[in-house]
Design a protein around this motif. Sequence first.
Motif, PDB file in Angstrom:
ATOM      1  N   VAL A 222       0.813  -1.071  -0.114  1.00 27.83           N
ATOM      2  CA  VAL A 222      -0.160  -0.114  -0.184  1.00 27.83           C
ATOM      3  C   VAL A 222       1.169   1.122   0.042  1.00 27.83           C
ATOM      4  O   VAL A 222       1.725   1.582   0.214  1.00 27.83           O
ATOM      5  CB  VAL A 222      -0.773  -0.092   1.047  1.00 27.83           C
ATOM      6  CG1 VAL A 222      -0.171  -0.219   2.334  1.00 27.83           C
ATOM      7  CG2 VAL A 222      -2.174   1.279   1.516  1.00 27.83           C
ATOM      8  N   GLY A 223       0.898   2.002  -0.897  1.00 27.62           N
ATOM      9  CA  GLY A 223       1.131   3.412  -0.538  1.00 27.62           C
ATOM     10  C   GLY A 223       2.733   3.369  -1.980  1.00 27.62           C
ATOM     11  O   GLY A 223       3.415   4.631  -1.665  1.00 27.62           O
ATOM     12  N   SER A 224       3.122   2.455  -2.678  1.00 31.39           N
ATOM     13  CA  SER A 224       4.220   1.960  -3.399  1.00 31.39           C
ATOM     14  C   SER A 224       3.721   2.878  -4.856  1.00 31.39           C
ATOM     15  O   SER A 224       3.838   3.594  -5.850  1.00 31.39           O
ATOM     16  CB  SER A 224       4.685   0.679  -3.568  1.00 31.39           C
ATOM     17  OG  SER A 224       4.717   0.731  -2.044  1.00 31.39           O
ATOM     18  N   ILE A 225       1.917   2.947  -4.535  1.00 34.04           N
ATOM     19  CA  ILE A 225       2.015   3.008  -6.653  1.00 34.04           C
ATOM     20  C   ILE A 225       1.205   4.049  -6.947  1.00 34.04           C
ATOM     21  O   ILE A 225       1.627   4.965  -7.549  1.00 34.04           O
ATOM     22  CB  ILE A 225       1.640   1.758  -7.329  1.00 34.04           C
ATOM     23  CG1 ILE A 225       2.756   0.291  -7.340  1.00 34.04           C
ATOM     24  CG2 ILE A 225       1.139   2.096  -8.760  1.00 34.04           C
ATOM     25  CD1 ILE A 225       3.629   0.813  -7.725  1.00 34.04           C
ATOM     26  N   GLY A 226      -0.246   4.328  -6.399  1.00 31.53           N
ATOM     27  CA  GLY A 226      -1.078   5.288  -6.356  1.00 31.53           C
ATOM     28  C   GLY A 226      -1.889   4.484  -7.510  1.00 31.53           C
ATOM     29  O   GLY A 226      -1.685   4.314  -8.056  1.00 31.53           O
ATOM     30  N   ARG A 227      -2.782   5.805  -7.856  1.00 34.92           N
ATOM     31  CA  ARG A 227      -4.026   5.837  -8.168  1.00 34.92           C
ATOM     32  C   ARG A 227      -2.481   6.668  -9.962  1.00 34.92           C
ATOM     33  O   ARG A 227      -3.342   7.989  -9.473  1.00 34.92           O
ATOM     34  CB  ARG A 227      -5.332   5.874  -8.245  1.00 34.92           C
ATOM     35  CG  ARG A 227      -5.905   4.997  -7.759  1.00 34.92           C
ATOM     36  CD  ARG A 227      -7.330   5.281  -7.402  1.00 34.92           C
ATOM     37  NE  ARG A 227      -7.864   5.469  -8.478  1.00 34.92           N
ATOM     38  CZ  ARG A 227      -9.141   4.806  -9.107  1.00 34.92           C
ATOM     39  NH1 ARG A 227      -8.407   3.572  -8.584  1.00 34.92           N
ATOM     40  NH2 ARG A 227      -9.360   5.430 -10.411  1.00 34.92           N
ATOM     41  N   GLN A 228      -2.869   6.198 -11.180  1.00 35.13           N
ATOM     42  CA  GLN A 228      -1.719   6.869 -11.604  1.00 35.13           C
ATOM     43  C   GLN A 228      -3.165   6.897 -13.014  1.00 35.13           C
ATOM     44  O   GLN A 228      -3.272   6.038 -13.761  1.00 35.13           O
ATOM     45  CB  GLN A 228      -0.391   5.979 -12.302  1.00 35.13           C
ATOM     46  CG  GLN A 228      -0.047   6.012 -10.803  1.00 35.13           C
ATOM     47  CD  GLN A 228       0.522   7.434 -10.530  1.00 35.13           C
ATOM     48  OE1 GLN A 228       0.811   8.230 -10.732  1.00 35.13           O
ATOM     49  NE2 GLN A 228       1.093   7.161  -8.901  1.00 35.13           N
ATOM     50  N   PRO A 229      -3.463   8.180 -13.447  1.00 33.09           N
ATOM     51  CA  PRO A 229      -3.972   8.504 -14.521  1.00 33.09           C
ATOM     52  C   PRO A 229      -3.781   7.903 -15.612  1.00 33.09           C
ATOM     53  O   PRO A 229      -4.720   8.213 -16.724  1.00 33.09           O
ATOM     54  CB  PRO A 229      -4.137  10.202 -14.629  1.00 33.09           C
ATOM     55  CG  PRO A 229      -3.052  10.580 -14.072  1.00 33.09           C
ATOM     56  CD  PRO A 229      -2.126   9.468 -12.928  1.00 33.09           C
ATOM     57  N   ARG A 235       4.506   3.658 -14.804  1.00 32.99           N
ATOM     58  CA  ARG A 235       5.509   3.153 -15.379  1.00 32.99           C
ATOM     59  C   ARG A 235       6.896   3.758 -14.001  1.00 32.99           C
ATOM     60  O   ARG A 235       7.593   3.363 -13.921  1.00 32.99           O
ATOM     61  CB  ARG A 235       6.448   3.510 -17.066  1.00 32.99           C
ATOM     62  CG  ARG A 235       7.454   2.817 -17.028  1.00 32.99           C
ATOM     63  CD  ARG A 235       7.388   1.254 -16.833  1.00 32.99           C
ATOM     64  NE  ARG A 235       8.987   0.987 -16.654  1.00 32.99           N
ATOM     65  CZ  ARG A 235       9.661   0.159 -18.237  1.00 32.99           C
ATOM     66  NH1 ARG A 235       8.971  -0.556 -19.091  1.00 32.99           N
ATOM     67  NH2 ARG A 235      10.800  -0.022 -18.057  1.00 32.99           N
ATOM     68  N   ASP A 236       6.657   4.372 -14.650  1.00 30.06           N
ATOM     69  CA  ASP A 236       7.385   6.162 -13.501  1.00 30.06           C
ATOM     70  C   ASP A 236       7.136   5.599 -11.615  1.00 30.06           C
ATOM     71  O   ASP A 236       8.035   4.862 -10.856  1.00 30.06           O
ATOM     72  CB  ASP A 236       6.904   7.136 -13.600  1.00 30.06           C
ATOM     73  CG  ASP A 236       7.497   7.764 -15.024  1.00 30.06           C
ATOM     74  OD1 ASP A 236       7.818   7.193 -16.012  1.00 30.06           O
ATOM     75  OD2 ASP A 236       6.976   9.042 -15.478  1.00 30.06           O
ATOM     76  N   ALA A 237       5.580   5.238 -11.662  1.00 28.02           N
ATOM     77  CA  ALA A 237       5.895   4.071 -10.936  1.00 28.02           C
ATOM     78  C   ALA A 237       6.402   3.636 -10.478  1.00 28.02           C
ATOM     79  O   ALA A 237       7.002   3.080  -8.436  1.00 28.02           O
ATOM     80  CB  ALA A 237       4.175   4.286  -9.766  1.00 28.02           C
ATOM     81  N   LEU A 238       6.173   2.166 -10.983  1.00 30.92           N
ATOM     82  CA  LEU A 238       6.519   0.564 -11.392  1.00 30.92           C
ATOM     83  C   LEU A 238       8.060   0.553 -11.174  1.00 30.92           C
ATOM     84  O   LEU A 238       8.111   0.255  -9.699  1.00 30.92           O
ATOM     85  CB  LEU A 238       6.497   0.240 -12.347  1.00 30.92           C
ATOM     86  CG  LEU A 238       4.789  -0.243 -12.010  1.00 30.92           C
ATOM     87  CD1 LEU A 238       4.284  -0.950 -13.515  1.00 30.92           C
ATOM     88  CD2 LEU A 238       4.150  -1.458 -11.305  1.00 30.92           C
ATOM     89  N   ASP A 239       8.830   1.708 -11.841  1.00 31.22           N
ATOM     90  CA  ASP A 239      10.231   1.839 -11.435  1.00 31.22           C
ATOM     91  C   ASP A 239      11.213   2.187 -10.145  1.00 31.22           C
ATOM     92  O   ASP A 239      11.900   1.900  -9.474  1.00 31.22           O
ATOM     93  CB  ASP A 239      10.452   2.939 -12.766  1.00 31.22           C
ATOM     94  CG  ASP A 239      10.711   2.458 -14.233  1.00 31.22           C
ATOM     95  OD1 ASP A 239      10.957   0.951 -14.230  1.00 31.22           O
ATOM     96  OD2 ASP A 239      10.549   2.891 -15.526  1.00 31.22           O
ATOM     97  N   LYS A 240      10.078   3.219  -9.770  1.00 30.91           N
ATOM     98  CA  LYS A 240      10.153   3.875  -8.778  1.00 30.91           C
ATOM     99  C   LYS A 240      10.106   2.836  -7.503  1.00 30.91           C
ATOM    100  O   LYS A 240      11.184   2.433  -6.554  1.00 30.91           O
ATOM    101  CB  LYS A 240       9.526   5.047  -8.120  1.00 30.91           C
ATOM    102  CG  LYS A 240      10.109   5.451  -6.758  1.00 30.91           C
ATOM    103  CD  LYS A 240       9.185   6.897  -6.695  1.00 30.91           C
ATOM    104  CE  LYS A 240       9.651   7.290  -5.109  1.00 30.91           C
ATOM    105  NZ  LYS A 240       8.768   8.839  -5.033  1.00 30.91           N
ATOM    106  N   ALA A 241       8.879   2.114  -7.720  1.00 32.44           N
ATOM    107  CA  ALA A 241       9.172   0.395  -5.690  1.00 32.44           C
ATOM    108  C   ALA A 241       9.889  -0.579  -6.698  1.00 32.44           C
ATOM    109  O   ALA A 241      10.242  -0.545  -5.584  1.00 32.44           O
ATOM    110  CB  ALA A 241       7.309  -0.060  -6.682  1.00 32.44           C
ATOM    111  N   ALA A 242      10.206  -0.476  -7.810  1.00 28.23           N
ATOM    112  CA  ALA A 242      11.195  -1.766  -7.768  1.00 28.23           C
ATOM    113  C   ALA A 242      12.481  -1.132  -7.443  1.00 28.23           C
ATOM    114  O   ALA A 242      13.611  -1.746  -6.879  1.00 28.23           O
ATOM    115  CB  ALA A 242      11.495  -1.610  -9.438  1.00 28.23           C
ATOM    116  N   ALA A 243      13.308   0.516  -7.842  1.00 28.95           N
ATOM    117  CA  ALA A 243      13.931   0.441  -6.764  1.00 28.95           C
ATOM    118  C   ALA A 243      14.103   0.289  -5.141  1.00 28.95           C
ATOM    119  O   ALA A 243      15.320   0.565  -5.306  1.00 28.95           O
ATOM    120  CB  ALA A 243      14.936   2.110  -8.299  1.00 28.95           C
TER     121      ALA A 243
END
Length: 257
Positions: A222-229, A235-243
């Motif tokens: 929870v809180g890692s990705i959020g609702r992205q429009p 993709r940016d949120a996924l890359d950040k969560a992965a890093a």
Amino acid sequence: MPRMLDVSDDVRAEIGDEEADRLLAGENAPGSYDCTSCRTPGDSEQERTSTVLFIGDETAVLAFAHATCLPSQVVQVTEEQLQGAVRSIHPDGAPADLVPEQAVLGVTSGLVLIHGELHPALVVEPTGPIVRPGSTDIGDDFLPLLIEQGFMPATELSSVPPVLHGWSVLLAAGQLHAVLQPGSGGGAPVAWWQAHQALQVTDSWRAAANKLQQVLLFAAPVGSIGRQPREDLLRDALDKAAANGKLVAAAMPLAGI
């Protein structure tokens, strides 16, 4: 002022015409609320709002959601889930949170570019911390539980994750219905996640799924990705969560199309 509420026929049938009319007239509806889907604030005077009725064995709880998150609907849940909502009533009688305490898995679909090819992907993020069954800890065991099921930690989105055998994504009539996991003792697959109402996917997502016959599933706490429009923001949120070490992934075959 009348609220901008949507009350579906199913919800009206459960709560009765009189109560439904009072809600639509603004008599019993809250102005502000926390969306039962995305957990962010909403305002039924300013934006279209859905009424969502959670029904247990003996209890029913009315909650509210952004209409862009969920349609107005009736959701069957266990009585145990609803007791959390009942216990959260303030001493003054005002509900603190009309949502079952158990976290809900939010699912977003999108296309992810890997090695020059677009892959259909599902991104799963709970609405709250996931604890191990029977645990009294306050921490979040979502990723460790998935890793135990065979998901792989994803430190970057540079390659397609390995196939998780026994799991599959159920797509029927062009809509997303469920993510299936192996049944206990080698039995028939059961739903790990199931849509209350089948989710629409884009034509390009469905075309990619048809071509590759598999879907990538990414999961984050929870809180890692959020609702992205937009998909680029997703993709940016996924890359950040992965890093940040907060992403696991698996590839799953399609079950139906």
